[in-house]
Design a protein around this motif. Structure first.
Motif, PDB file in Angstrom:
ATOM      1  N   GLN A   3      81.761  39.625  16.157  1.00 58.35           N
ATOM      2  CA  GLN A   3      80.400  39.107  16.263  1.00 58.35           C
ATOM      3  C   GLN A   3      80.187  38.031  15.195  1.00 58.35           C
ATOM      4  OE1 GLN A   3      77.836  40.828  18.113  1.00 58.35           O
ATOM      5  NE2 GLN A   3      78.295  43.021  18.010  1.00 58.35           N
ATOM      6  N   ASP A   4      79.326  37.073  15.508  1.00 60.10           N
ATOM      7  CA  ASP A   4      78.915  36.093  14.499  1.00 60.10           C
ATOM      8  C   ASP A   4      77.423  36.293  14.257  1.00 60.10           C
ATOM      9  OD1 ASP A   4      78.116  33.934  13.032  1.00 60.10           O
ATOM     10  OD2 ASP A   4      79.225  32.453  14.215  1.00 60.10           O
ATOM     11  N   SER A   6      75.320  34.953  12.443  1.00 59.58           N
ATOM     12  CA  SER A   6      74.449  33.776  12.338  1.00 59.58           C
ATOM     13  C   SER A   6      74.003  33.294  13.726  1.00 59.58           C
ATOM     14  CB  SER A   6      75.158  32.643  11.597  1.00 59.58           C
ATOM     15  OG  SER A   6      76.199  32.117  12.408  1.00 59.58           O
ATOM     16  N   LYS A   7      74.688  33.796  14.757  1.00 60.47           N
ATOM     17  CA  LYS A   7      74.290  33.377  16.118  1.00 60.47           C
ATOM     18  C   LYS A   7      73.404  34.413  16.803  1.00 60.47           C
ATOM     19  CE  LYS A   7      77.700  29.931  16.872  1.00 60.47           C
ATOM     20  NZ  LYS A   7      79.167  30.019  16.705  1.00 60.47           N
ATOM     21  N   ILE A   8      73.113  35.516  16.107  1.00 60.41           N
ATOM     22  CA  ILE A   8      72.270  36.557  16.711  1.00 60.41           C
ATOM     23  C   ILE A   8      70.854  36.438  16.150  1.00 60.41           C
ATOM     24  CG2 ILE A   8      71.943  39.063  16.936  1.00 60.41           C
ATOM     25  CD1 ILE A   8      74.998  39.336  16.763  1.00 60.41           C
ATOM     26  N   SER A   9      69.894  36.417  17.027  1.00 63.04           N
ATOM     27  CA  SER A   9      68.508  36.207  16.595  1.00 63.04           C
ATOM     28  C   SER A   9      68.014  37.362  15.727  1.00 63.04           C
ATOM     29  CB  SER A   9      67.601  36.057  17.808  1.00 63.04           C
ATOM     30  OG  SER A   9      66.250  36.029  17.376  1.00 63.04           O
ATOM     31  N   SER A 161      66.513  37.408   8.617  1.00 64.03           N
ATOM     32  CA  SER A 161      66.947  36.054   8.247  1.00 64.03           C
ATOM     33  C   SER A 161      66.860  35.905   6.733  1.00 64.03           C
ATOM     34  CB  SER A 161      66.056  35.025   8.922  1.00 64.03           C
ATOM     35  OG  SER A 161      64.721  35.183   8.454  1.00 64.03           O
TER      36      SER A 161
END
Lengths: 248, 248
Positions: A3-4, A6-9, A161
């Motif tokens: 998984q990345d 930074s690409k998951i909201s 975030s």
């Protein structure tokens, strides 16, 4: 595949509405109350709920608002902090195993054995070889609980975030009712953000025999709804029944 | 002077009204929520709440309804059952001491060290001399907690009538959601009523350095109100303050 993060909201899906979701949460909590009673009465299963996340990701609030309405007699919360000398003198799962839930009960971990492959790794107190060996041991440990004591493990990563974290950490300086939570180290740790994300991503990939739930956590209402729903679904799937009169 | 339990009412005073008292309870629980947060934030004091009473006197319900809305991270409930061989291999306070509350938290005991001068004495597993020696040790133990760790001990005896107890025990046979609580021994124990009352009366007289509260417990609404009020008053009297920013 890894998984990345930074690409998951870190936010709720656009079609989720706050007021409506909060109402749903209330009814889920009522269901949970009944399910917990069954869990206790039947006494066959137990739940281990692992809550992980960066500083200020809302772990305390999640615990209070999801588990706070349950019968305290069947819920126990353990916060894992810096290990004591006695704990360090044992394998890293020794202090964890002691708090495995009793049949019929729910155990919540505020931080957990995962810190032994997160903070320790980010600060290079352990090397990568050790970290990967530990992740294997964690898989085995979580399987042991399920296979030998019907302990269902639920693992939540509270995904905030960087911006939301910063705002919350600053509140700990300005709000007198939150100042006691302030720790200047939190700001230092926040600077290691990318290393933490990498370490978490490895946990999700390596320790996946019991799957993780990545919880968008910038909005507390969505975070709480997500955790409560998952706990409810797990308990419902157990098809529990009141056991009737015990035979002496 | 020794109390005579048979002369103390098991019901709410005549001038207490159910609906109104329940509303008061709701607002006390809100106060408790805030006070618990302060207790945790300040981290100077702790609370040990001992709940004692005959079978079916409503201990479980009291714990659920008074402490169930608090933040579970700061409340822990321990039920003391038949001691294990390891526990019996130590003095009777050994297993109790382990569960003394951490600063900033509330620990609830569902049954307690008092069982070691109640059930044990009624069944003559110990003689009176031992029982009175134990009661002295209990006084010393409770003082230790207060004087050396700011642990405030609150002791509640849930006072039900024999008739109310019988009704509730019978419900455990007829109600399928309660059958799991049924234990045929409860009916045998109920026959020892007078011996239990005498043993409790001795506890109130001998272990009074930390005073007992005798809670009329035939009506759950009054029982819960009485306990919640006492906990609230104790916490309020501590004059706690948010500690502000910690110095590193």
């Amino acid at each position: 595949m890894q998984q990345d993060l930074s690409k998951i909201s870190t936010r709720a899906p656009k079609d989720m509405e706050k007021t409506e979701t909060k109402e749903k949460l209330v009814s889920i909590l009522e269901e949970l109350d009944e399910l917990q009673n069954l869990l206790f009465a039947e006494g066959k299963h137990s739940l281990l709920v692992v809550i992980q996340g960066m500083d200020a990701s809302g772990k305390d609030g999640a615990i209070k608002n999801v588990f706070g309405t349950l019968n305290p007699q069947g819920v126990s919360v353990t916060s894992f902090k810096t290990p004591t000398p006695e704990e360090i003198g044992h394998d890293f799962l020794w202090r964890i195993h002691k708090h495995a839930p009793l049949k019929g009960t729910i155990q919540v971990f505020n931080r957990s054995h995962y810190e032994d492959v997160l903070i320790t790794r980010v600060h290079k107190w352990i090397d990568d070889e050790t970290a990967f060996k530990r992740m294997k041991a964690i898989n085995n440990f979580e399987k042991l609980l399920l296979q030998h004591n019907q302990t269902h493990v639920l693992k939540f990563y509270l995904h905030v975030s960087k911006e939301e974290q910063e705002e919350r950490l600053n509140e700990r300086i300005s709000d007198v009712t939150k100042q006691w939570k302030y720790n200047e180290n939190d700001f230092k740790e926040a600077k290691l953000w990318d290393d933490y994300m990498k370490a978490y991503e490895d946990c999700f990939e390596q320790c996946n025999e019991v799957p993780w739930t990545i919880v968008p956590a910038d909005q507390n209402w969505f975070k709480e709804y997500t955790i409560a729903s998952a706990v409810r679904d797990t308990l419902k799937d157990l098809n529990m029944k009141y056991p009737g009169m015990k035979k002496e």
